[in-house]
Design an enzyme around this catalytic site. Sequence first.
Site, short mmCIF file in Angstrom:
data_model
loop_
_atom_site.label_atom_id
_atom_site.label_comp_id
_atom_site.label_asym_id
_atom_site.label_seq_id
_atom_site.Cartn_x
_atom_site.Cartn_y
_atom_site.Cartn_z
N HIS A 19 0.82 -1.21 0.00
CA HIS A 19 0.00 0.00 0.00
C HIS A 19 0.86 1.27 0.00
O HIS A 19 0.44 2.29 -0.56
CB HIS A 19 -0.98 -0.04 1.17
CG HIS A 19 -2.02 -1.12 1.00
ND1 HIS A 19 -2.62 -1.77 2.03
CD2 HIS A 19 -2.54 -1.67 -0.14
CE1 HIS A 19 -3.48 -2.66 1.57
NE2 HIS A 19 -3.44 -2.62 0.26
N SER A 100 -6.68 -1.60 -0.85
CA SER A 100 -6.22 -0.84 -2.01
C SER A 100 -7.35 -0.04 -2.68
O SER A 100 -7.12 1.10 -3.09
CB SER A 100 -5.53 -1.76 -3.01
OG SER A 100 -6.31 -2.92 -3.26
N GLU A 118 -13.66 -8.64 -7.99
CA GLU A 118 -13.57 -9.47 -6.79
C GLU A 118 -14.42 -10.72 -7.03
O GLU A 118 -15.59 -10.62 -7.38
CB GLU A 118 -14.04 -8.69 -5.55
CG GLU A 118 -14.12 -9.50 -4.28
CD GLU A 118 -12.86 -10.27 -3.89
OE1 GLU A 118 -11.77 -9.67 -3.85
OE2 GLU A 118 -12.98 -11.49 -3.66
N ASP A 144 -13.79 -12.88 -12.21
CA ASP A 144 -12.37 -13.20 -12.27
C ASP A 144 -11.59 -12.02 -12.87
O ASP A 144 -11.80 -11.66 -14.02
CB ASP A 144 -12.20 -14.46 -13.13
CG ASP A 144 -10.78 -14.93 -13.17
OD1 ASP A 144 -10.51 -16.03 -12.70
OD2 ASP A 144 -9.91 -14.18 -13.68
N GLY A 145 -10.68 -11.47 -12.06
CA GLY A 145 -9.93 -10.30 -12.51
C GLY A 145 -8.90 -10.62 -13.57
O GLY A 145 -8.62 -9.78 -14.44
N ASP A 165 -3.08 -8.40 -7.48
CA ASP A 165 -2.80 -8.73 -6.08
C ASP A 165 -3.58 -9.97 -5.63
O ASP A 165 -4.42 -9.90 -4.74
CB ASP A 165 -3.20 -7.49 -5.24
CG ASP A 165 -2.94 -7.70 -3.75
OD1 ASP A 165 -2.05 -8.51 -3.41
OD2 ASP A 165 -3.62 -7.04 -2.95
N1 SAM Z 1 -6.01 -5.80 -3.28
C1 SAM Z 1 -6.57 -5.90 -1.93
C2 SAM Z 1 -5.94 -4.86 -1.04
O1 SAM Z 1 -4.75 -4.57 -1.21
O2 SAM Z 1 -6.63 -4.33 -0.19
C3 SAM Z 1 -6.37 -7.27 -1.33
C4 SAM Z 1 -6.74 -8.41 -2.20
S1 SAM Z 1 -6.56 -9.99 -1.50
C5 SAM Z 1 -4.83 -10.21 -1.40
C6 SAM Z 1 -7.00 -11.03 -2.85
C7 SAM Z 1 -8.48 -11.01 -3.18
O3 SAM Z 1 -8.68 -11.62 -4.44
C8 SAM Z 1 -9.37 -11.78 -2.20
O4 SAM Z 1 -10.38 -10.94 -1.72
C9 SAM Z 1 -9.96 -12.92 -3.04
O5 SAM Z 1 -11.29 -13.24 -2.69
C10 SAM Z 1 -9.90 -12.35 -4.43
N2 SAM Z 1 -9.80 -13.30 -5.54
C11 SAM Z 1 -9.27 -14.54 -5.56
N3 SAM Z 1 -9.22 -15.02 -6.82
C12 SAM Z 1 -9.70 -14.03 -7.62
C13 SAM Z 1 -9.85 -13.89 -9.03
N4 SAM Z 1 -9.49 -14.88 -9.86
N5 SAM Z 1 -10.36 -12.73 -9.51
C14 SAM Z 1 -10.72 -11.73 -8.67
N6 SAM Z 1 -10.60 -11.81 -7.33
C15 SAM Z 1 -10.08 -12.93 -6.81
#
Ligand code: SAM
Length: 281
Positions: A19, A100, A118, A144-145, A165
């Site tokens: 961050h 984030s 998400e 799915d991102g 991330d």
């Molecule tokens: N970026 C956030 C932050 O810094 O505050 C933290 C994210 S956390 C490390 C990872 C997130 O990705 C989780 O909430 C999880 O549910 C989600 N996730 C897992 N696989 C994913 C995917 N294929 N596409 C989107 N989100 C996903």
Amino acid sequence: MLSYRHAFHAGNHADVLKHAVVVQLLRYLGQKDKAYWYIDTHAGAGVYSLVEGYATKTAEFETGIAKLWERTDLPAVLEDYVAQVRALNGDGQLRYYPGSPYLAWRLMRTQDRMRLFELHTTEIEVLRHNFRDAGRRAMLYAGDGFDGIKALLPPPPRRALVLVDPSFEDKHDYARTLGCVEESLKRFATGIYAIWYPQVTRAESQRFPEQLKALQPTNWLHVSLTVSRPPSDGYGLYGSGMFILNPPYTLAGAMKETMPYLAKFLGQDETAQFKIESRMA
Ligand code: SAM
């Protein structure tokens, strides 16, 4: 079925590194009037409570933000980052931690846009709730991102920060991250890409930094913070890294001032260390 909940880890040493860098990247994009997009492929819930729920079970924030919270000698990058966390904690008590998306929302201007992905069904609902008043400047996608980002690139203003991330609890996340960034660079070569990764003992993590460097021969910055020796049971996070493609020129210098401080105050044993590598054209 996804089980990862970022709330367990909110504000830990890895979130601090990630961050602090994200804030600097957004500051850089905000220097020009021209609009930018912030794209978060793995957004999480947006905001986390540190005084109730998951975060209290592990108290990982004590390895990170809590160690910086009272300090009065922070280097500029950390001063800026802690100020963003303070903005969520009006009375000076550390109760909430910004994810984030929230950090980006605070730093965006009216002309800027955010796009958040998400996949977790509960997390996206919390994220939607946290961004319920954001209007059309923030678009949230339940999905799915890694795949979803393809439809957004290149973004209309041709300026963007992409944060990739994943949790990396699924070992396929390493290969999927590399594939996602490789594909994204073909669509939008000039974007700023920030990729977070964990330092854990599994082989995929060990070889990941070299694989990231192979994505693009020049114009990258790699910073990592190791807080302790690897845990003897082979599990657990002992550090993390941020790999930034097309970083601002000033970021390497800023991180040189920041990383010794982080290693000193977030380090947990005598093996704590940082690394900074960059290759610019
Ligand atoms: N970026 C956030 C932050 O810094 O505050 C933290 C994210 S956390 C490390 C990872 C997130 O990705 C989780 O909430 C999880 O549910 C989600 N996730 C897992 N696989 C994913 C995917 N294929 N596409 C989107 N989100 C996903």
